[in-house]
Design an enzyme around this catalytic site. Structure first.
Site, PDB file in Angstrom:
ATOM      1  N   ASP A  22       0.831  -1.209   0.000  1.00  0.00           N
ATOM      2  CA  ASP A  22       0.000   0.000   0.000  1.00  0.00           C
ATOM      3  C   ASP A  22       0.864   1.257   0.000  1.00  0.00           C
ATOM      4  O   ASP A  22       1.473   1.603   1.015  1.00  0.00           O
ATOM      5  CB  ASP A  22      -0.910  -0.025   1.246  1.00  0.00           C
ATOM      6  CG  ASP A  22      -1.873   1.148   1.281  1.00  0.00           C
ATOM      7  OD1 ASP A  22      -2.072   1.790   0.229  1.00  0.00           O
ATOM      8  OD2 ASP A  22      -2.430   1.420   2.357  1.00  0.00           O
ATOM      9  N   ASP A  45      -2.052   5.508  -5.431  1.00  0.00           N
ATOM     10  CA  ASP A  45      -2.325   4.676  -4.258  1.00  0.00           C
ATOM     11  C   ASP A  45      -2.549   3.215  -4.638  1.00  0.00           C
ATOM     12  O   ASP A  45      -3.630   2.836  -5.071  1.00  0.00           O
ATOM     13  CB  ASP A  45      -3.561   5.233  -3.543  1.00  0.00           C
ATOM     14  CG  ASP A  45      -3.923   4.413  -2.321  1.00  0.00           C
ATOM     15  OD1 ASP A  45      -3.076   3.626  -1.852  1.00  0.00           O
ATOM     16  OD2 ASP A  45      -5.055   4.550  -1.838  1.00  0.00           O
TER      17      ASP A  45
END
Ligand SMILES: *[C@@H]1O[C@H](CO)[C@@H](O)[C@H](O)[C@H]1NC(C)=O
Ligand SMILES: *[C@@H]1O[C@H](CO)[C@@H](O)[C@H](O)[C@H]1NC(C)=O
Ligand SMILES: *[C@@H]1O[C@H](CO)[C@@H](O)[C@H](O)[C@H]1NC(C)=O
Ligand SMILES: *[C@@H]1O[C@H](CO)[C@@H](O)[C@H](O)[C@H]1NC(C)=O
Ligand SMILES: *[C@@H]1O[C@H](CO)[C@@H](O)[C@H](O)[C@H]1NC(C)=O
Length: 522
Positions: free
Chosen positions: A83, A284
């Site tokens: 992430d 992201d």
């Protein structure tokens, strides 16, 4: 725009008190110098010192990317979700009630038993706390232990131990250390998170990594810490600025200037953003789809014949759109910046109801989900449905991102490491006109109404005036298109959340009882 609230959406966010806004304007200074560097001739070495290569698994039906790691002594195997939108590595504890509850999903990618590790050290009891917008989250302790990834060993590496969690998979946050969860909820001290810890351990030279997620259909991608792989992209690798928060002045997320969008089909190219467009977007990897400003999303939906279905709680396209040869083209850092083409076929995701069935249009066509949604109140997030098509280098030392068109399914490798801590991204050129994109620091961003840096109001985009419409050669044959009116395409900018992560998974059947829709569900 129909509400999208019924999607299975989890948003990780920081305390709103620390949220700030960012805005981009394009300064009207046309004379920026082009700084084209010649791409260096590179020696072809399979493995280079100073880099750590980690294979990523593209989990089936989850659209998430996992890395295998071991934690503790002896090492316990876990797969962690990678992430770029958050900054802590955390693992679920075997004592977390979710991990013992298979009915609720359990912890299928592994959990950590701290009692079985001889090198475990608790460093901050109750210091770890990440909260979700729906009230769910993970809390527990910070601890230090041995962490092994891709052949690198980190001793006394600091992580979160989720003693209580509603997510069954640990997360490997690799963002800026300024977004570590303990800064808001713990003792407030930055600690060396994964990229920095790798530098400190001598495994890599600089806090930087390259992400290659690969094709939607491929099962593996890779992350290369400390280097780039010139065999994994085509064309030039062009670098752009990462912008700090306008309020705090600190760089906390991979926020870049998204400056143009167009759609190319067999009949030509439609420009979907006005000249001098700029808005902030966060890259992201923890977000499965792409969230665009509402007005731009509406334009894309019209181009592709997508419908926002309240009945399904999803943005729906005919699955046959996956055969379309068109592309959506995203530009960054102004004219001269990188442009990434995302094939329409990469945007068509399966849509599965909780009863296992695929919904169909009433004419029998199979319905799929579009990998783009309107951001609404969420930040503009470029997740996996964008990132798969790009080779992206994240340079945390110099606050730069370099982008190139990915080379899908590349089997060759040519790794070049960062020369030293803070060295520039190897082989990357600087976006020629990026200095024209400036950050402003006043209030809620409205690029079209607050004007450009010299006080001239930017033109409000009127797509009708440009002759754009939905009849554009995309072979979409859905039953209707969105009729939402387009306001200023620039719209409001995002609020950069410290922990961006939006997971859009299956569609709940809860709404399937709604009758009279254009979809047949059973
Ligand atoms: C991660 O480990 C699992 C279980 O050992 C294995 O099946 C999988 O192939 C590994 N994935 C990668 C990307 O190495
Ligand atoms: C975690 O943080 C949230 C938001 O600040 C707070 O409401 C909650 O009580 C905290 N949980 C724990 C276990 O500390
Ligand atoms: C909190 O502070 C202590 C020392 O005061 C330090 O050892 C520990 O690593 C810190 N924890 C975090 C999460 O920063
Ligand atoms: C946080 O990150 C910055 C930029 O990479 C680095 O200079 C600094 O040393 C880091 N702090 C810690 C505690 O690792
Ligand atoms: C990449 O490989 C996958 C799996 O073999 C395949 O389905 C896909 O078409 C390939 N992509 C390209 C662009 O060749």
């Amino acid at each position: 725009m129909a509400p999208l609230t019924s999607l299975t959406t989890a948003l990780l966010f920081s305390s709103l008190a620390s949220a700030s806004t960012i805005q981009f304007n394009i300064a009207r200074n046309p004379a920026a110098e082009e700084a084209q560097l010649t791409r260096r001739q590179l020696t072809n070495l399979y493995k280079r010192a100073g880099t750590v290569n980690v294979a990523l698994t593209n989990a089936e039906n989850q659209g998430l990317y996992f890395a295998n790691v071991t934690v503790g002594t002896p090492g316990q195997n876990l797969a962690l979700q990678i992430d770029t939108g958050s900054s802590d590595v955390w693992v679920p504890s075997t004592t977390a009630s979710l991990c013992g509850n298979a009915k609720e999903g359990g912890c299928p990618n592994g959990a950590f038993n701290s009692k079985s590790s001889t090198s475990f050290q608790d460093v901050e009891t109750n210091g770890f706390n990440i909260s979700y917008v729906d009230g769910t989250g993970s809390t527990g302790d910070y601890f230090q232990d041995t962490f092994k990834i891709g052949g690198a060993t980190l001793n006394n590496f600091e992580m979160g131990l989720a003693l209580d969690t509603t997510i069954g998979t640990g997360i490997m946050g690799i963002g800026y250390n300024t977004s570590e969860a303990n800064i808001d909820t713990g003792n407030g001290t930055e600690y060396p998170n994964l990229p920095l810890a790798m530098v400190n351990a001598g495994a890599i030279n600089s806090a930087a990594y390259s992400l290659w997620l690969n094709d939607l259909q491929a099962t593996t991608g890779s992350i290369l810490f400390g280097g780039i792989d010139t065999a994994k992209y085509s064309g030039d690798l062009i670098s752009i600025k990462v912008y700090p928060d306008s309020q705090g002045g600190r760089t906390t997320s991979f926020t870049v200037a998204f400056t143009s969008l167009s759609a190319t089909s067999s009949s030509g190219t439609d420009q979907l953003t006005p000249a001098n467009y700029a808005t902030a977007a966060i890259l992201d990897s923890g977000t499965t789809i792409t969230l665009l400003p509402d007005d731009i999303a509406t334009s894309i939906f019209e181009e592709l014949g997508a419908t926002v279905s309240q009945q399904l709680g999803a943005v729906v396209v005919p699955c046959a759109l996956a055969e379309n040869s068109g592309t959506i083209n995203y530009g960054f850092g102004g004219t001269g910046g990188p442009t990434i083409k995302v094939a329409v076929s990469q945007l068509v995701l399966p849509l599965t109801l909780t009863n296992g069935r695929t919904p169909t249009y009433t004419n029998g066509q199979a319905a799929c989900q579009l990998g783009i949604q309107a951001a609404g109140d969420l930040p503009v997030l470029f997740g996996d449905t964008f990132l798969r098509s790009a080779y992206v280098v994240y340079d945390l030392e110099n606050n730069r991102i370099a982008l190139a068109q990915t080379d899908f399914n590349s089997t060759s490798s040519n790794v070049v490491s960062f020369a030293s801590q803070g060295a520039p991204i190897p082989s990357a050129t600087t976006a020629a006109n990026e200095d024209q994109v400036t950050q402003t620091a006043t209030g809620v961003p409205k690029v079209g109404t607050t004007g450009t840096a010299d006080g001239t109001a930017a033109a409000t985009y009127n797509p009708t005036a440009t002759g754009l419409n939905a009849a554009n050669g995309f072979a979409a044959t859905s039953t209707s298109t969105s009729t939402g009116s387009k306001k200023n395409a620039a719209g409001a900018g995002p609020e950069p959340f410290a922990w961006s992560r939006v997971v859009v998974a299956g569609v709940s059947l809860a709404l399937a009882g709604v009758g009279g829709g254009v979809f047949t569900l059973l």
